[in-house]
Every structure is written in structure tokens, then in C-alpha cells.
Write an enzyme that holds these catalytic residues in place. Structure first.
Site, short mmCIF file in Angstrom:
data_model
loop_
_atom_site.label_atom_id
_atom_site.label_comp_id
_atom_site.label_asym_id
_atom_site.label_seq_id
_atom_site.Cartn_x
_atom_site.Cartn_y
_atom_site.Cartn_z
CE LYS A 129 46.65 30.89 41.99
NZ LYS A 129 46.43 32.27 42.58
C1 E4P Z 1 43.88 33.43 44.18
O1 E4P Z 1 44.88 33.36 44.36
C2 E4P Z 1 43.10 34.24 42.95
O2 E4P Z 1 43.86 34.35 42.16
C3 E4P Z 1 42.26 35.61 43.81
O3 E4P Z 1 41.85 35.20 45.03
C4 E4P Z 1 41.52 36.33 42.85
O4 E4P Z 1 41.07 37.58 43.63
P1 E4P Z 1 40.49 38.51 42.91
O5 E4P Z 1 38.99 38.09 42.30
O6 E4P Z 1 40.24 39.80 44.23
O7 E4P Z 1 41.31 39.39 41.95
#
Ligand code: E4P
Length: 226
Positions: free
Chosen positions: A85
Site C-alpha cells: 500500500k
Molecule cells: C484501508 O486499509 C484503509 O486504510 C482503511 O480502510 C481506512 O479506514 P478508516 O477510515 O476507518 O481509518
């Protein structure tokens, strides 16, 4: 649409793998912080448990060269079905392009706009991850933005797919399933809400009670046939 688990707690992951049709795990630095354990040991344990399923791990460096280094090390350690990522900012986009000719799968993350998604697709990302609920919280429509991203990717004939992230309710997920979004990653809490329905529980209870009334000693077909 496939479903991934947006969590690093191994007990939560084991529970969700037991009850839900899931295809892997996504993590980010905040999720690893929330887990309160050594991040590397946690990821090793997750990889061992999920086998060859998708595992998404986020880099932390803030410049392209160091992001590339991190990406190579993570792929080496966690194997081919590991998605690196990379935040979709200027340095992230540069890193994606530097990694384009290596067999490293990239999930372009922290996506709040279709423009970021479009650029990440041109830079070779396998997935782009729009943050549906965070976009909602900015006063825009996270579901609409995600559908717009999917349309842009389709119209431009790229192989990049949408991995929708950041959900706070099941309706956001279901709306995207209607549009054939490739993957959604959901927290342990959102998975819990998928089948939390008292109407279903009541219907099942009524069926069981009616059948029990036929013969109080034989409650299931196993009692008849086993
Ligand atoms: C994906 O892995 C994103 O980092 C994650 O879904 C972000 O979620 P949040 O907005 O609940 O922190």
C-alpha cells in the site's frame, strides 16, 4: 465483489475467516497501532494464518526511493500475494512508477479523489483504494466518488481495479456491490453488522420451535436419520 478484513487482530481475523467468505486482510499503520503488538510479528502471524490470500501492508517512508526499498523488502518477506500500500501523493506516485517494472503489486491508498485514482492507475497500481466514509465525512459522497472512479478506470481501459475502503456501515458496502466494485475491505465491527438482524433470528427461532412441536425428542434431521 470480494471482501477483505481491515484489521490486524489475529483473533478477529480467525473469527471472521471462520464465519464469513473472506479473501484476505488489509492493514495500515493505525490498524497495527490499535493492535498493540509488535507490527512485524503480527504481520507474520497473519500471513501464516491466511496462507496465500491477499495481504495488504502499507509503507511508511515519505520519499520515493525509500518507499521503493520498503516495498521490495515487504514483498521479499511476505510473498507474491502481498500488496504494497502506497499513499497516493507526489512521492507515492513517483515510487509506483519506479516499481512498475518489478513484480510488486501495488495498492494505491489514501484516495480521496478520482484524480488521484486516475493517476495511480496510469502509474501501474493494481488497486486504488478510495476511503468511502472519510470522503462522506468531508461533505462529499464516498459511494458516488467510488463509482465515478470505477467508471473512469473502465472508460480508460486500464487493468487497475477498485478496492473500496473505510466503511462505517453495511449500506455503503452493498451500494458498491450493486455497481460491481471488485473488492471492499471492512472492519471487524462492520462485518458484525452484516448479519445482525432480529427479523432473521426470530424467523429461525419460529422454524425451530414449530419443528420441536412435532416430536419433542427429535429436534433436528440428525435425530431422525443419524
Ligand atoms: C484501508 O486499509 C484503509 O486504510 C482503511 O480502510 C481506512 O479506514 P478508516 O477510515 O476507518 O481509518
Amino acid at each position: 465483489m470480494k471482501l477483505l478484513i481491515d484489521d490486524a487482530n489475529i483473533d478477529n481475523i480467525k473469527y471472521l475467516y471462520e464465519y464469513f467468505p473472506v479473501s484476505g486482510v488489509t492493514t495500515n499503520p493505525s490498524i497495527l497501532f490499535k493492535n498493540k503488538k509488535d507490527p512485524l510479528e503480527t504481520l507474520v502471524e497473519i500471513r501464516e494464518f491466511i496462507g496465500d490470500d491477499q495481504l495488504h501492508i502499507q509503507v511508511l517512508s515519505d520519499n520515493a526511493d525509500d518507499i521503493v526499498k520498503e516495498a521490495r523488502l515487504l514483498k521479499e518477506k511476505f510473498g507474491t500475494n502481498t500488496f504494497i500500500k502506497i499513499p497516493t501523493n507526489k512521492e507515492g506516485l513517483k515510487a509506483m512508477r519506479l516499481l512498475e517494472n518489478e513484480k510488486i503489486k501495488i495498492t494505491a491508498t489514501a484516495i480521496y479523489s478520482p484524480t488521484q485514482a486516475f493517476l495511480a492507475s496510469l502509474a501501474g497500481a493494481v488497486y486504488v483504494a478510495p476511503y468511502v466514509n472519510r470522503i462522506d465525512n468531508l461533505g462529499y459522497d464516498g459511494v458516488e466518488t467510488t463509482i465515478k472512479i470505477q467508471n473512469i478506470l473502465e472508460k480508460n481501459q486500464t487493468d487497475t481495479k477498485v478496492l473500496a475502503a473505510s466503511f462505517k456501515n453495511t449500506n455503503q458496502v452493498l451500494k458498491l456491490a450493486e455497481y460491481g466494485i471488485s473488492i471492499a475491505t471492512c472492519s471487524y465491527e462492520v462485518f458484525g453488522k452484516f448479519i445482525e438482524d432480529n427479523n432473521v433470528n426470530k424467523a429461525v427461532e419460529d422454524f425451530v420451535n414449530d419443528f420441536k412441536a412435532i416430536d419433542k425428542d427429535r429436534r433436528t434431521w440428525t435425530d431422525y436419520l443419524g
